[in-house]
Motif scaffolding. Structure first.
Motif, PDB file in Angstrom:
ATOM      1  N   GLY A 232       0.785  -1.226   0.000  1.00 30.76           N
ATOM      2  CA  GLY A 232       0.000   0.000   0.000  1.00 30.76           C
ATOM      3  C   GLY A 232       0.811   1.265   0.000  1.00 30.76           C
ATOM      4  N   VAL A 233       2.141   1.160   0.031  1.00 31.52           N
ATOM      5  CA  VAL A 233       2.975   2.358  -0.063  1.00 31.52           C
ATOM      6  C   VAL A 233       2.760   3.010  -1.425  1.00 31.52           C
ATOM      7  N   SER A 234       2.535   4.312  -1.439  1.00 34.07           N
ATOM      8  CA  SER A 234       2.317   5.036  -2.693  1.00 34.07           C
ATOM      9  C   SER A 234       3.442   6.034  -2.937  1.00 34.07           C
ATOM     10  N   ILE A 235       3.707   6.273  -4.223  1.00 31.20           N
ATOM     11  CA  ILE A 235       4.710   7.266  -4.624  1.00 31.20           C
ATOM     12  C   ILE A 235       4.024   8.298  -5.508  1.00 31.20           C
ATOM     13  N   SER A 236       4.046   9.545  -5.088  1.00 31.04           N
ATOM     14  CA  SER A 236       3.530  10.630  -5.917  1.00 31.04           C
ATOM     15  C   SER A 236       4.673  11.582  -6.256  1.00 31.04           C
ATOM     16  N   THR A 237       4.538  12.289  -7.345  1.00 31.76           N
ATOM     17  CA  THR A 237       5.594  13.199  -7.786  1.00 31.76           C
ATOM     18  C   THR A 237       5.170  14.654  -7.611  1.00 31.76           C
ATOM     19  N   TYR A 238       6.166  15.514  -7.471  1.00 31.04           N
ATOM     20  CA  TYR A 238       5.926  16.953  -7.371  1.00 31.04           C
ATOM     21  C   TYR A 238       6.795  17.661  -8.401  1.00 31.04           C
ATOM     22  N   PHE A 239       6.165  18.520  -9.217  1.00 28.23           N
ATOM     23  CA  PHE A 239       6.875  19.353 -10.185  1.00 28.23           C
ATOM     24  C   PHE A 239       6.424  20.799  -9.977  1.00 28.23           C
ATOM     25  N   SER A 240       7.378  21.683  -9.791  1.00 23.41           N
ATOM     26  CA  SER A 240       7.035  23.078  -9.491  1.00 23.41           C
ATOM     27  C   SER A 240       6.292  23.740 -10.643  1.00 23.41           C
ATOM     28  N   TYR A 241       6.593  23.333 -11.886  1.00 23.18           N
ATOM     29  CA  TYR A 241       6.019  24.046 -13.029  1.00 23.18           C
ATOM     30  C   TYR A 241       4.536  23.766 -13.252  1.00 23.18           C
ATOM     31  N   VAL A 242       3.967  22.773 -12.574  1.00 20.35           N
ATOM     32  CA  VAL A 242       2.539  22.504 -12.739  1.00 20.35           C
ATOM     33  C   VAL A 242       1.714  23.100 -11.595  1.00 20.35           C
ATOM     34  N   GLN A 243       2.363  23.824 -10.681  1.00 15.11           N
ATOM     35  CA  GLN A 243       1.637  24.435  -9.581  1.00 15.11           C
ATOM     36  C   GLN A 243       0.920  25.702 -10.050  1.00 15.11           C
ATOM     37  N   ASP A 244      -0.159  26.058  -9.370  1.00 15.21           N
ATOM     38  CA  ASP A 244      -0.966  27.222  -9.724  1.00 15.21           C
ATOM     39  C   ASP A 244      -0.239  28.504  -9.335  1.00 15.21           C
ATOM     40  N   PRO A 245       0.206  29.331 -10.306  1.00 18.59           N
ATOM     41  CA  PRO A 245       0.931  30.565  -9.958  1.00 18.59           C
ATOM     42  C   PRO A 245       0.074  31.562  -9.190  1.00 18.59           C
ATOM     43  N   LEU A 246      -1.258  31.437  -9.276  1.00 22.17           N
ATOM     44  CA  LEU A 246      -2.130  32.343  -8.536  1.00 22.17           C
ATOM     45  C   LEU A 246      -2.064  32.092  -7.034  1.00 22.17           C
ATOM     46  N   GLN A 247      -1.494  30.950  -6.650  1.00 23.14           N
ATOM     47  CA  GLN A 247      -1.355  30.618  -5.237  1.00 23.14           C
ATOM     48  C   GLN A 247      -0.024  31.072  -4.663  1.00 23.14           C
ATOM     49  N   ASP A 248       0.903  31.514  -5.529  1.00 20.84           N
ATOM     50  CA  ASP A 248       2.263  31.823  -5.085  1.00 20.84           C
ATOM     51  C   ASP A 248       2.297  32.906  -4.015  1.00 20.84           C
ATOM     52  N   ALA A 249       1.598  34.014  -4.238  1.00 26.39           N
ATOM     53  CA  ALA A 249       1.653  35.133  -3.298  1.00 26.39           C
ATOM     54  C   ALA A 249       1.145  34.712  -1.926  1.00 26.39           C
ATOM     55  N   ASP A 250       0.032  33.974  -1.890  1.00 30.08           N
ATOM     56  CA  ASP A 250      -0.528  33.536  -0.607  1.00 30.08           C
ATOM     57  C   ASP A 250       0.426  32.589   0.116  1.00 30.08           C
ATOM     58  N   ASP A 251       1.002  31.625  -0.627  1.00 28.29           N
ATOM     59  CA  ASP A 251       1.902  30.665   0.009  1.00 28.29           C
ATOM     60  C   ASP A 251       3.208  31.330   0.455  1.00 28.29           C
ATOM     61  N   LEU A 252       3.699  32.276  -0.336  1.00 27.61           N
ATOM     62  CA  LEU A 252       4.879  33.025   0.097  1.00 27.61           C
ATOM     63  C   LEU A 252       4.567  33.840   1.348  1.00 27.61           C
ATOM     64  N   GLY A 253       3.353  34.349   1.428  1.00 29.32           N
ATOM     65  CA  GLY A 253       2.941  35.078   2.618  1.00 29.32           C
ATOM     66  C   GLY A 253       2.967  34.200   3.861  1.00 29.32           C
ATOM     67  N   VAL A 254       2.540  32.943   3.723  1.00 28.93           N
ATOM     68  CA  VAL A 254       2.594  31.988   4.838  1.00 28.93           C
ATOM     69  C   VAL A 254       4.037  31.819   5.308  1.00 28.93           C
ATOM     70  N   LEU A 255       4.942  31.619   4.359  1.00 25.30           N
ATOM     71  CA  LEU A 255       6.351  31.406   4.694  1.00 25.30           C
ATOM     72  C   LEU A 255       6.969  32.651   5.314  1.00 25.30           C
ATOM     73  N   LEU A 256       6.652  33.809   4.774  1.00 20.15           N
ATOM     74  CA  LEU A 256       7.206  35.059   5.303  1.00 20.15           C
ATOM     75  C   LEU A 256       6.756  35.311   6.733  1.00 20.15           C
ATOM     76  N   ARG A 257       5.520  34.965   7.049  1.00 19.37           N
ATOM     77  CA  ARG A 257       5.045  35.145   8.427  1.00 19.37           C
ATOM     78  C   ARG A 257       5.808  34.234   9.383  1.00 19.37           C
TER      79      ARG A 257
END
Length: 299
Positions: A232-257
């Motif tokens: 049942g172990v699963s492997i999923s992949t992450y690629f930065s280029y398929v992420q929603d750029p409209l979410q970048d500002a909000d997620d950067l805000g989380v990190l900055l806080r």
């Protein structure tokens, strides 16, 4: 203005280029610092002469987006450019820019965009990790060090896999050998190759791996029998280029806080002026790099 380009011999050089011409939804940022990401090293080897690398950018908005979106002129910002951030000025989509708090240095913020967003989103993709045992490969790098911190903030018991044992209190919980048996509930892997196979063997049945890098540059040989005892172990992949750029500002805000609160620490390995981009790239390619390599504005 000066901008770093790939020369005919694949080396990096700073040359005079025209000023950026922004699209209506782009702001022009006066770049004070940028960082070097490992993914860019691969792109530099692939792209042709004249290509301008650089995604992470921190600086001051020199011209706000014409459509009225995003930060105003004079705002201290951090964000992600499509390319060309290793320049004195660059056009960036306003939706990919976040305002930097006054007590966070721009050089510190420059280490956040690609590494920080990758760390945040890969940890987030594990779901609830409160009380879980999580393995992070490459925990000394720019992404891995943030993954360790974010996973611990999420309530996980985190172990980092390193090539050799470290020293010092800050490296408690790091190991150089996974041993046998299923010890972990989840893992974040940046290495691939034989390491990924060992990671699978370290997970309990039903565990999850998020695979987001191939630092070993080796193929991974896995068979169905590697999952015996780890069903049942699963492997999923992450690629930065398929992420929603409209979410970048909000997620950067989380990190900055988190940085502003002092609960997230950013490691800076070294700083180089824009004209030393080739040296900065070579430093990032070397072994033993701890944290981010920055390019800074020319004084």
């Amino acid at each position: 203005m000066l901008s770093v380009q790939v020369a005919a011999d694949r080396r990096l050089t700073a040359r005079e280029v025209p000023e950026p011409v922004p699209a209506p939804d782009e702001a022009v940022v006066e770049v004070l610092a940028s960082s070097v990401n490992r993914g860019e090293l691969a792109l530099i080897a692939m792209r042709g002469e004249g290509w301008r690398p650089g995604q992470d950018v921190a600086g001051v908005v020199a011209a706000a987006a014409q459509d009225g979106s995003g930060p105003a002129r004079g705002t201290r910002v951090v964000g992600l450019a499509e390319q060309g951030a290793w320049s004195e000025r660059v056009a960036v989509r306003a939706s990919r820019l976040a305002e930097v708090p006054v007590n966070v240095e721009l050089e510190t913020a420059a280490a956040l965009p690609m590494a920080g967003l990758t760390a945040l989103r890969t940890v987030r993709s594990l779901g609830s990790i409160l009380g879980a045992k999580v393995l992070v490969t490459g925990p000394r790098g720019g992404v891995g060090s943030l993954q360790v911190q974010l996973a611990r903030l999420g309530g996980a018991d985190v172990t980092g896999l390193v090539r050799a044992p470290g020293s010092g209190e800050s490296e408690s919980g790091f190991v150089s050998d996974l041993g046998d048996g299923g010890a972990f509930d989840a893992a974040l892997d940046a290495i691939g190759g034989d390491t990924l196979r060992a990671v699978v063997g370290s997970l309990r049945p039903g565990g999850k791996v998020v695979w987001f890098g191939s630092g070993s540059a080796e193929p991974t040989a896995l068979s169905i029998y590697d999952f015996v005892g780890h069903e049942g172990v699963s492997i999923s992949t992450y690629f930065s280029y398929v992420q929603d750029p409209l979410q970048d500002a909000d997620d950067l805000g989380v990190l900055l806080r988190l940085v502003e609160q002092g609960t997230l620490q950013l490691d800076i390995d070294s700083r180089w002026p824009l004209t030393d981009a080739q040296t900065a790239m070579e430093r990032m390619s070397a072994s033993g790099v701890r944290g981010k390599v920055l390019l800074t504005a020319i004084a």
